[in-house]
Design a protein around this motif. Structure first.
Motif, PDB file in Angstrom:
ATOM      1  N   CYS A 188      -7.292   1.008   3.622  1.00  0.00           N
ATOM      2  CA  CYS A 188      -7.102   2.397   4.080  1.00  0.00           C
ATOM      3  C   CYS A 188      -7.360   3.390   2.947  1.00  0.00           C
ATOM      4  CB  CYS A 188      -5.693   2.583   4.639  1.00  0.00           C
ATOM      5  SG  CYS A 188      -4.435   2.862   3.364  1.00  0.00           S
ATOM      6  N   CYS A 223      -6.208  -0.692  -1.066  1.00  0.00           N
ATOM      7  CA  CYS A 223      -6.022  -1.149   0.319  1.00  0.00           C
ATOM      8  C   CYS A 223      -7.242  -0.703   1.126  1.00  0.00           C
ATOM      9  CB  CYS A 223      -4.762  -0.482   0.876  1.00  0.00           C
ATOM     10  SG  CYS A 223      -4.460  -0.815   2.621  1.00  0.00           S
ATOM     11  N   CYS A 279      -0.258   3.169   3.762  1.00  0.00           N
ATOM     12  CA  CYS A 279       0.023   2.601   5.088  1.00  0.00           C
ATOM     13  C   CYS A 279       1.117   1.535   5.042  1.00  0.00           C
ATOM     14  CB  CYS A 279      -1.251   2.031   5.710  1.00  0.00           C
ATOM     15  SG  CYS A 279      -1.795   0.481   4.963  1.00  0.00           S
ATOM     16  N   CYS A 296       0.851  -1.193   0.000  1.00  0.00           N
ATOM     17  CA  CYS A 296       0.000   0.000   0.000  1.00  0.00           C
ATOM     18  C   CYS A 296       0.886   1.242   0.000  1.00  0.00           C
ATOM     19  CB  CYS A 296      -0.908   0.001   1.231  1.00  0.00           C
ATOM     20  SG  CYS A 296      -1.821   1.555   1.377  1.00  0.00           S
TER      21      CYS A 296
HETATM   22 ZN   LIG Z   1      -3.120   1.004   3.183  1.00  0.00          ZN
END
Ligand SMILES: [Zn+2]
Ligand SMILES: Cc1ncc(COP(=O)(O)O)c(C=O)c1O
Length: 399
Positions: A33, A31, A18, A15
């Motif tokens: 996030c 991802c 993150c 990612c």
């Molecule tokens: Zn991520």
């Protein structure tokens, strides 16, 4: 299908926000996030086994870089993308005041644009992962490329693009047998419709950066440039930036080639984002020292590939521009059409308005002193002028 090529040296996906790692060989979008995923390779191992001199023994296409591309050789769907010419433009250079001006002409790719690289890679991975239906929101050229490669792979494609896309994009998609929806809105509106369809129809979303493999295809623009220049890079790269995937991809390619020991880590080119005055979210963010862009309202420009009001990977584009000591600049539609016609008549190369925007921008940056006369400059022309007959015909009306 390219059975004779070496296997990819895939390590994992990572990612970009993150840094979470994902194992390869599975279907991914973003991802959890919200960060786009980037493919990572065993570059240290490759450094020992894949010297740069071996590259020329590969096919005359972007698949000569197969060890740093994700699909296995037997999955590859190719229409001959990549290895586009790097052309010196001395007459235009002299007119603008440059000694060393070059055009990387991506208009010679299948479907007439650089989007062929990313979608050849994404469709190859779809074949490998057993995906049967793909969907894309597009400013135009990505749609044509998905439709072509999906046809070649026997995969169903669902296309959403603004209703005023160039005629070429619409006709190509229809001819390739895609399911086409013309939307009264921009690529951002198309993206919402695709996301909804993916939920209800089981399509795979191939949106810019929501799919992790298009960028891998596009990064080959960076590998190829280095190879064509004898494993050196220019002082300056101009890139017409919509979603910015080419820019992010090339920056990734430079990092990979440094790790492979193929190019010197001491000097990277200044990366220059070029946008249109009617849609310049990245230029605005750059000028305001921001890390993310803001949605550009009422986006409009004849350079339809630059009509991206809020690129998902804006932070990655801005990172590359800043790390490279580059800059971001916008030009008007009049300026870019003038520049495209000037290049055509000086050099015999008919480029897309997006590439023409870079020509116009180079002139401006010489006059501000940002560029020097002696700088080695490469402009990415991302598409063929032949795909933009509506835009150019405003300059050549037939009575
Ligand atoms: Zn991520
Ligand atoms: C001809 C052309 N140039 C440039 C772009 C912008 O590409 P990127 O998403 O890599 O910024 C596009 C996107 O549609 C395009 O079609």
């Amino acid at each position: 299908m390219m059975g004779q090529l070496p296997m990819p040296a895939l390590a994992f996906l990572e990612c970009s926000l993150c840094k979470k790692k994902f194992e390869p060989g599975k279907v991914y979008n973003l991802c959890e996030c919200g960060g786009p995923l980037l493919v990572r390779y065993h570059l240290d191992k490759l450094r020992e086994t894949w010297p740069r001199d071996q590259v020329a023994q590969g096919p005359n296409s972007m698949w000569r870089y197969a060890p740093v591309l994700p699909p296995r050789p037997e999955s590859i769907v190719s229409l001959g993308e990549g290895m586009t010419p790097l052309l010196r433009t001395p007459r235009l250079g002299a007119r603008l005041g440059f000694d060393n001006l070059w055009i990387k002409d991506e208009g010679l790719n299948p479907t007439g644009s650089f989007k062929a690289r990313g979608l050849s890679c994404a469709v190859s991975m779809a074949v490998e992962l057993g995906i049967k239906k793909m969907a894309i929101p597009s400013a135009g050229n990505a749609a044509s490329a998905l439709a072509a490669y999906a046809a070649a792979a026997g995969i169903e494609s669902h296309i959403y693009m603004p209703k005023d896309v160039p005629q070429a994009n619409y006709i190509e998609c229809k001819a390739f047998g895609a399911h086409v929806t013309l939307v009264d809105g921009l690529i951002s509106d198309c993206a919402k419709l695709v996301a909804a369809g993916c939920k209800t129809e089981g399509w795979f979303d191939v949106s810019t950066l929501k799919e992790p493999h298009r960028i891998e295809g596009k990064k080959t623009m960076g590998y190829e440039l280095a190879e064509q220049m004898g494993w050196k890079l220019p002082d300056v790269i101009f890139y017409p930036t919509g979603g910015g995937v080419g820019m992010i991809g090339m920056w990734k390619a430079f990092e990979e080639m440094e790790t492979l020991g193929w190019i010197s880590p001491t000097k990277r080119p200044k990366m220059i984002v070029v946008q249109a005055e009617g849609c310049q979210p990245v230029v605005r963010a750059f000028e305001h020292f921001e890390q993310r862009s803001q949605f550009w309202e009422n986006a409009h420009t004849v350079a339809s590939g630059l009509r991206v009001p809020k690129p998902l990977g804006d932070f990655l584009i801005l990172e590359a521009v800043r790390e490279s000591n580059g800059t971001a600049i916008a030009v008007s539609d009049d300026e870019l059409l003038d520049a495209g016609i000037q290049l055509a008549s000086d050099e015999g190369i008919f480029i897309a308005p997006e590439g023409a925007a870079c020509v116009a921008a180079s002139k401006k940056l010489l006059s501000t002193g940002f560029l020097k006369k002696s700088d080695h400059i490469v402009i990415y022309n991302t598409g063929s002028g032949l795909k933009y007959l509506e835009a150019y015909s405003t300059r050549f009306p037939r009575s």
